[in-house]
Write a protein that holds these residues in place. Structure first.
Motif, PDB file in Angstrom:
ATOM      1  N   ASN A 269       0.866  -1.163   0.000  1.00 16.07           N
ATOM      2  CA  ASN A 269       0.000   0.000   0.000  1.00 16.07           C
ATOM      3  C   ASN A 269       0.911   1.223   0.000  1.00 16.07           C
ATOM      4  N   PHE A 270       0.942   1.944  -1.117  1.00 13.78           N
ATOM      5  CA  PHE A 270       1.822   3.091  -1.265  1.00 13.78           C
ATOM      6  C   PHE A 270       1.095   4.348  -0.782  1.00 13.78           C
ATOM      7  N   ALA A 271       1.616   4.956   0.295  1.00 18.06           N
ATOM      8  CA  ALA A 271       0.978   6.121   0.906  1.00 18.06           C
ATOM      9  C   ALA A 271       1.516   7.397   0.289  1.00 18.06           C
ATOM     10  N   LEU A 272       0.616   8.185  -0.298  1.00 17.55           N
ATOM     11  CA  LEU A 272       1.004   9.417  -0.985  1.00 17.55           C
ATOM     12  C   LEU A 272       0.304  10.621  -0.364  1.00 17.55           C
ATOM     13  N   PRO A 273       1.012  11.728  -0.248  1.00 20.22           N
ATOM     14  CA  PRO A 273       0.406  12.944   0.316  1.00 20.22           C
ATOM     15  C   PRO A 273      -0.402  13.695  -0.723  1.00 20.22           C
ATOM     16  N   ALA A 274      -1.116  14.723  -0.257  1.00 19.91           N
ATOM     17  CA  ALA A 274      -1.908  15.577  -1.156  1.00 19.91           C
ATOM     18  C   ALA A 274      -0.980  16.590  -1.817  1.00 19.91           C
ATOM     19  N   ASP A 275      -0.093  16.082  -2.639  1.00 17.10           N
ATOM     20  CA  ASP A 275       0.917  16.913  -3.280  1.00 17.10           C
ATOM     21  C   ASP A 275       1.042  16.477  -4.727  1.00 17.10           C
ATOM     22  N   LEU A 276       0.786  17.388  -5.652  1.00 16.95           N
ATOM     23  CA  LEU A 276       0.734  17.038  -7.066  1.00 16.95           C
ATOM     24  C   LEU A 276       2.082  16.529  -7.578  1.00 16.95           C
ATOM     25  N   SER A 277       3.179  17.103  -7.108  1.00 13.76           N
ATOM     26  CA  SER A 277       4.487  16.644  -7.572  1.00 13.76           C
ATOM     27  C   SER A 277       4.762  15.216  -7.126  1.00 13.76           C
ATOM     28  N   ALA A 278       4.313  14.855  -5.914  1.00 11.76           N
ATOM     29  CA  ALA A 278       4.490  13.479  -5.432  1.00 11.76           C
ATOM     30  C   ALA A 278       3.656  12.508  -6.264  1.00 11.76           C
ATOM     31  N   LEU A 279       2.458  12.913  -6.630  1.00 11.24           N
ATOM     32  CA  LEU A 279       1.605  12.055  -7.453  1.00 11.24           C
ATOM     33  C   LEU A 279       2.215  11.863  -8.838  1.00 11.24           C
ATOM     34  N   ASP A 280       2.709  12.945  -9.408  1.00 11.56           N
ATOM     35  CA  ASP A 280       3.333  12.852 -10.728  1.00 11.56           C
ATOM     36  C   ASP A 280       4.561  11.954 -10.694  1.00 11.56           C
ATOM     37  N   ASP A 281       5.360  12.084  -9.641  1.00 13.06           N
ATOM     38  CA  ASP A 281       6.556  11.250  -9.514  1.00 13.06           C
ATOM     39  C   ASP A 281       6.173   9.781  -9.402  1.00 13.06           C
ATOM     40  N   PHE A 282       5.099   9.500  -8.673  1.00 16.63           N
ATOM     41  CA  PHE A 282       4.657   8.113  -8.503  1.00 16.63           C
ATOM     42  C   PHE A 282       4.166   7.525  -9.826  1.00 16.63           C
ATOM     43  N   THR A 283       3.358   8.297 -10.556  1.00 20.63           N
ATOM     44  CA  THR A 283       2.808   7.770 -11.811  1.00 20.63           C
ATOM     45  C   THR A 283       3.866   7.696 -12.913  1.00 20.63           C
ATOM     46  N   ASP A 284       4.859   8.593 -12.866  1.00 20.77           N
ATOM     47  CA  ASP A 284       5.867   8.621 -13.932  1.00 20.77           C
ATOM     48  C   ASP A 284       7.018   7.655 -13.694  1.00 20.77           C
ATOM     49  N   HIS A 285       7.304   7.330 -12.428  1.00 23.08           N
ATOM     50  CA  HIS A 285       8.477   6.515 -12.147  1.00 23.08           C
ATOM     51  C   HIS A 285       8.162   5.198 -11.432  1.00 23.08           C
ATOM     52  N   ILE A 286       7.338   5.254 -10.386  1.00 20.59           N
ATOM     53  CA  ILE A 286       7.070   4.034  -9.610  1.00 20.59           C
ATOM     54  C   ILE A 286       6.121   3.097 -10.347  1.00 20.59           C
ATOM     55  N   LEU A 287       5.029   3.622 -10.866  1.00 15.64           N
ATOM     56  CA  LEU A 287       4.060   2.757 -11.546  1.00 15.64           C
ATOM     57  C   LEU A 287       4.656   2.012 -12.737  1.00 15.64           C
ATOM     58  N   PRO A 288       5.473   2.651 -13.591  1.00 15.34           N
ATOM     59  CA  PRO A 288       6.095   1.878 -14.677  1.00 15.34           C
ATOM     60  C   PRO A 288       6.963   0.733 -14.161  1.00 15.34           C
ATOM     61  N   GLU A 289       7.637   0.948 -13.038  1.00 15.05           N
ATOM     62  CA  GLU A 289       8.459  -0.111 -12.470  1.00 15.05           C
ATOM     63  C   GLU A 289       7.588  -1.256 -11.935  1.00 15.05           C
ATOM     64  N   LEU A 290       6.443  -0.911 -11.360  1.00 16.21           N
ATOM     65  CA  LEU A 290       5.514  -1.938 -10.886  1.00 16.21           C
ATOM     66  C   LEU A 290       5.011  -2.781 -12.057  1.00 16.21           C
ATOM     67  N   ARG A 291       4.700  -2.105 -13.161  1.00 13.46           N
ATOM     68  CA  ARG A 291       4.244  -2.834 -14.343  1.00 13.46           C
ATOM     69  C   ARG A 291       5.353  -3.752 -14.878  1.00 13.46           C
ATOM     70  N   ARG A 292       6.573  -3.233 -14.896  1.00 10.59           N
ATOM     71  CA  ARG A 292       7.687  -4.034 -15.404  1.00 10.59           C
ATOM     72  C   ARG A 292       7.896  -5.300 -14.579  1.00 10.59           C
ATOM     73  N   ARG A 293       7.688  -5.188 -13.297  1.00 11.35           N
ATOM     74  CA  ARG A 293       7.892  -6.335 -12.416  1.00 11.35           C
ATOM     75  C   ARG A 293       6.683  -7.271 -12.378  1.00 11.35           C
ATOM     76  N   GLY A 294       5.622  -6.928 -13.090  1.00 11.80           N
ATOM     77  CA  GLY A 294       4.445  -7.791 -13.105  1.00 11.80           C
ATOM     78  C   GLY A 294       3.681  -7.789 -11.804  1.00 11.80           C
ATOM     79  N   MET A 295       3.842  -6.730 -11.011  1.00  7.05           N
ATOM     80  CA  MET A 295       3.177  -6.683  -9.716  1.00  7.05           C
ATOM     81  C   MET A 295       1.710  -6.293  -9.838  1.00  7.05           C
ATOM     82  N   ALA A 296       1.373  -5.491 -10.828  1.00  4.46           N
ATOM     83  CA  ALA A 296      -0.007  -5.051 -11.005  1.00  4.46           C
ATOM     84  C   ALA A 296      -0.852  -6.179 -11.582  1.00  4.46           C
ATOM     85  N   ARG A 297      -2.151  -6.076 -11.355  1.00  2.00           N
ATOM     86  CA  ARG A 297      -3.056  -7.118 -11.843  1.00  2.00           C
ATOM     87  C   ARG A 297      -3.131  -7.090 -13.365  1.00  2.00           C
ATOM     88  N   SER A 298      -3.542  -8.214 -13.939  1.00  2.00           N
ATOM     89  CA  SER A 298      -3.629  -8.320 -15.391  1.00  2.00           C
ATOM     90  C   SER A 298      -4.871  -7.607 -15.904  1.00  2.00           C
TER      91      SER A 298
END
Length: 317
Positions: A269-298
């Motif tokens: 469970n990734f905890a993110l603050p109410a901060d637009l830059s943190a959200l952008d960083d998560f979607t631009d960098h962390i989420l692609p890595e999660l997809r690469r590792r096959g962690m997200a659902r199909s």
């Protein structure tokens, strides 16, 4: 592994809060990446500003998403169990079975002063009250069998009385007759997420919760303990998912490898603050890595939140 994202929409006083457009855009990105659910929280111990009430926000997000689970925190102190059960059941129908309730077992001192409890509640009383409250909500969610509503206009039968169950609860803190005047949930019942469990709450949480959020420190010990307690309560270990909450700072400090290689949880469970830059960083960098590792659902995962999490019908009957 299961993936949740906790989004705290309460910005610190003096900071601009997230707009609905920004929140909806982030949730849609998380959905596209295959996240199982987004958990919305708007409660803070420090002075803060929240632009939306969490369950109202879920209703709007449900109309703008198709598959991602939507979970809201709602206090057992700020609501009556019947109204809260009805609200989440309605949201589950609107979303076609993608709703969950995050029930915390911690008191918020800033909250008690706004709900006729300026002196607060003794910790033991609060725990017993919260357990009774959660039990009532789950009981109300089970008030209608799947085929109870007939809508038989010709025969004059709205429902089958044998498949409607009165709760008729009379407890220490609440008296609730039931049933709900809302149809049965599309996913049997909304998902119960529990967080903030203290030592005295663990047996109850392991008995009734569908998902338990735990802290990263001591995760392996906590995970094994919760699974053991679930088995002792008569549940299959996989009937309750245990997710480790990781903050943005922890990701930056420890990297992803240490977290993804652990066997001490069912997901994160990734905890993110109410901060637009943190959200952008998560979607631009962390989420692609999660997809690469096959962690997200199909992409062909089931449509309901229970389907995403491979859950059964819920906690103790």
């Amino acid at each position: 592994m299961h993936l949740a994202v906790s989004l705290d929409i309460a910005a610190a006083t003096g900071q601009a809060g997230l707009t609905f457009t920004e929140i909806a855009g982030f949730v849609r990105k998380a959905e596209a990446a295959g996240a199982d659910m987004v958990i919305i929280s708007d409660s803070a111990d420090a002075p803060s500003s929240s632009p939306f009430e969490a369950t109202t926000l879920l209703a709007a997000l449900a109309t703008m998403t198709d598959r991602i689970g939507l979970v809201a925190g709602a206090s057992t102190l700020a609501h009556q169990p019947y109204n809260l059960a009805r609200r989440f059941a309605s949201l589950d129908i609107i979303s076609h079975g993608r709703i969950g309730w995050n029930a915390t077992m911690r008191q918020n001192p800033r909250e008690v002063a706004n709900f006729s409890r300026p002196e607060g509640i003794a910790d033991d009383d609060f725990r017993r009250r919260a357990e009774e409250f959660i039990g009532i909500v789950q009981g109300l969610w089970r008030g209608w069998d799947a085929d109870a509503l007939l809508f038989d206009k010709a025969g004059g039968r709205f429902h089958d009385p044998e498949k409607m169950h009165l709760l008729d609860h009379k407890g220490e803190f609440f008296s609730v007759r039931g049933p709900l005047n809302v149809a049965r949930s599309p996913q049997d019942m909304p998902v119960l997420v529990m967080s903030g469990l203290g030592e005295a709450d663990l047996d109850f949480g392991a008995k009734v919760a569908d998902v338990v959020l735990i802290e990263a420190e001591g995760a392996k010990t906590a995970y094994d303990d919760l699974k053991r307690r679930a088995v002792a309560a008569g549940r299959e270990p996989e009937a309750m998912k245990v997710l480790v909450t990781i903050g943005v700072d922890e990701l930056a400090a420890g990297g992803l490898e240490d977290w993804f290689d652990t066997k001490s949880c069912d997901g994160f469970n990734f905890a993110l603050p109410a901060d637009l830059s943190a959200l952008d960083d998560f979607t631009d960098h962390i989420l692609p890595e999660l997809r690469r590792r096959g962690m997200a659902r199909s992409a062909d995962a089931e449509a309901t939140l229970r389907g995403h999490l491979r859950l059964g019908a819920g906690g103790a009957k």
